[in-house]
Design a protein around this motif. Structure first.
Motif, PDB file in Angstrom:
ATOM      1  N   LEU A   1       0.818  -1.209   0.000  1.00  0.00           N
ATOM      2  CA  LEU A   1       0.000   0.000   0.000  1.00  0.00           C
ATOM      3  C   LEU A   1       0.852   1.261   0.000  1.00  0.00           C
ATOM      4  O   LEU A   1       0.448   2.290  -0.549  1.00  0.00           O
TER       5      LEU A   1
ATOM      6  N   GLY B   1      -0.595   3.394  -2.777  1.00  0.00           N
ATOM      7  CA  GLY B   1      -1.334   4.459  -2.101  1.00  0.00           C
ATOM      8  C   GLY B   1      -0.686   5.815  -2.301  1.00  0.00           C
ATOM      9  O   GLY B   1      -1.365   6.818  -2.554  1.00  0.00           O
TER      10      GLY B   1
ATOM     11  N   GLU C   1      -2.553   8.962  -4.036  1.00  0.00           N
ATOM     12  CA  GLU C   1      -2.824  10.101  -3.155  1.00  0.00           C
ATOM     13  C   GLU C   1      -2.594  11.420  -3.881  1.00  0.00           C
ATOM     14  O   GLU C   1      -3.349  12.383  -3.698  1.00  0.00           O
TER      15      GLU C   1
ATOM     16  N   ILE D   1      -6.593   7.202   0.262  1.00  0.00           N
ATOM     17  CA  ILE D   1      -6.787   6.092  -0.677  1.00  0.00           C
ATOM     18  C   ILE D   1      -7.070   4.809   0.114  1.00  0.00           C
ATOM     19  O   ILE D   1      -6.253   4.378   0.942  1.00  0.00           O
TER      20      ILE D   1
ATOM     21  N   PHE E   1      -4.362   4.534   3.033  1.00  0.00           N
ATOM     22  CA  PHE E   1      -3.195   5.406   2.911  1.00  0.00           C
ATOM     23  C   PHE E   1      -3.719   6.824   3.062  1.00  0.00           C
ATOM     24  O   PHE E   1      -4.395   7.355   2.173  1.00  0.00           O
TER      25      PHE E   1
ATOM     26  N   GLU F   1       0.270   5.144   5.370  1.00  0.00           N
ATOM     27  CA  GLU F   1      -0.665   4.139   5.869  1.00  0.00           C
ATOM     28  C   GLU F   1      -0.828   4.279   7.376  1.00  0.00           C
ATOM     29  O   GLU F   1       0.146   4.438   8.114  1.00  0.00           O
TER      30      GLU F   1
END
Length: 306
Positions: free
Chosen positions: A206, A210, A214, A225, A240, A246
């Motif tokens: 991620l 992510g 983003e 996200i 995220f 995250e």
């Protein structure tokens, strides 16, 4: 400057709380980054300054700053912790079961439960109605679907990436969210997993995908996200967060995922949302309000030199 603080978390989404009822604390972005640094500072996903509210209906104002020093309109886990901070310190009258928190996303009514020591253990936040209008989320895409109530929204819009195309359903819960539901993990590229033979939500990279989405041009104010999968026991998700990376949990993200799952017919309007830090119960009620229920925990108090 010597700063007194308390460390709290909601399902692993953690925060540094500072009493600023005097309104005399202004933290720089660098100071916030130091406080949130997990090696050199206290360690947190954000900093909350507890300030008086200009709204007579609100007990106090939650001034929330992301770990990178940017200001955020709202944080679902943070506002539950905000309620705990106030209840546990006697800012809320003994015996009360409700309060209203002021946020940049507007007043948030909160009901709560306390233990035998009058300490808050669980809270339900009325997060208000989801914002679906693309211009208000905001998302730079035309609406391509309508809810059962006739509200236009962005549904499963495909967005390219270095690892292929992913589809996002977009909503705001006081901050922008883009939700990607994954139905077939095996179809995702090997490069997004440490082991190509073990593709699932828990092993998705991620941080890589992510971070890319983003800052996609599709999201003019950046976006949180979420990747999610609907199962028999509820909805699994990871998030995220813009300005954080995250996190173990995200209250507004859980609300957005619940709304997106209902809008796209993947689930009903009431679900358990399973995050890395724990479970939140989300209800999108018939009045178009999203209710989030979950725990809040204080870890410790201390003093830090800035």
């Amino acid at each position: 400057m010597e700063l007194h603080f308390a460390k709290l978390h909601g399902t692993g989404n953690d925060f540094v709380f500072v009493d600023d009822f005097s309104r005399d604390i202004e933290l720089t972005a660098a100071q916030v980054r130091f406080l949130c640094d997990r090696h050199f500072g206290i360690g947190a996903d954000g900093v909350v300054l507890v300030r008086p509210s200009d709204d007579a209906d609100c007990i106090a104002h939650m001034h929330y700053i992301n770990a990178d020093g940017s200001l955020s309109q709202m944080c679902g886990n943070g506002v539950r912790c905000f309620a705990k901070y106030l209840v546990d310190r006697g800012y809320v009258p003994s015996g009360a079961k409700h309060l209203t928190a002021g946020t940049l996303a507007g007043p948030k009514p909160i009901s709560f439960e306390v233990d035998e020591n009058e300490k808050l253990v669980r809270a339900t936040v009325d997060m208000g109605h989801p914002v679906l209008d693309p211009a208000l989320v905001p998302v730079a895409s035309r609406a391509n679907a309508k809810s059962a109530q006739g509200v236009a929204y962005v549904r499963d819009v495909p967005v390219d990436s270095p690892w292929g195309t992913f589809s996002f359903t977009c909503a705001s819960m006081g901050n922008p969210h883009a939700v990607c539901f994954v139905d077939d993990w095996e179809a995702l590229p090997d490069a997004l997993f440490p082991d190509a033979a073990d593709k699932r939500l828990a092993t998705l990279d991620l941080d890589k995908v992510g971070a890319f989405y983003e800052r996609s041009p599709l999201f003019p104010e950046r976006a949180n996200i979420e990747f999610a999968a609907v199962g028999e026991e509820g909805i699994g998700m990871r998030v995220f967060e813009r300005g954080c990376g995250e996190t173990l949990a995200c209250g507004t993200g859980a609300c957005a995922v619940n709304v997106a799952a209902s809008l796209t017919g993947r689930a009903g309007r009431e679900n358990d949302l399973h995050l890395r830090g724990g479970t939140l119960h989300i209800v999108w009620n018939d009045d178009d309000h999203v209710l989030m229920t979950g725990p809040a925990t204080e870890v410790y108090q201390g003093t830090v030199e800035l």
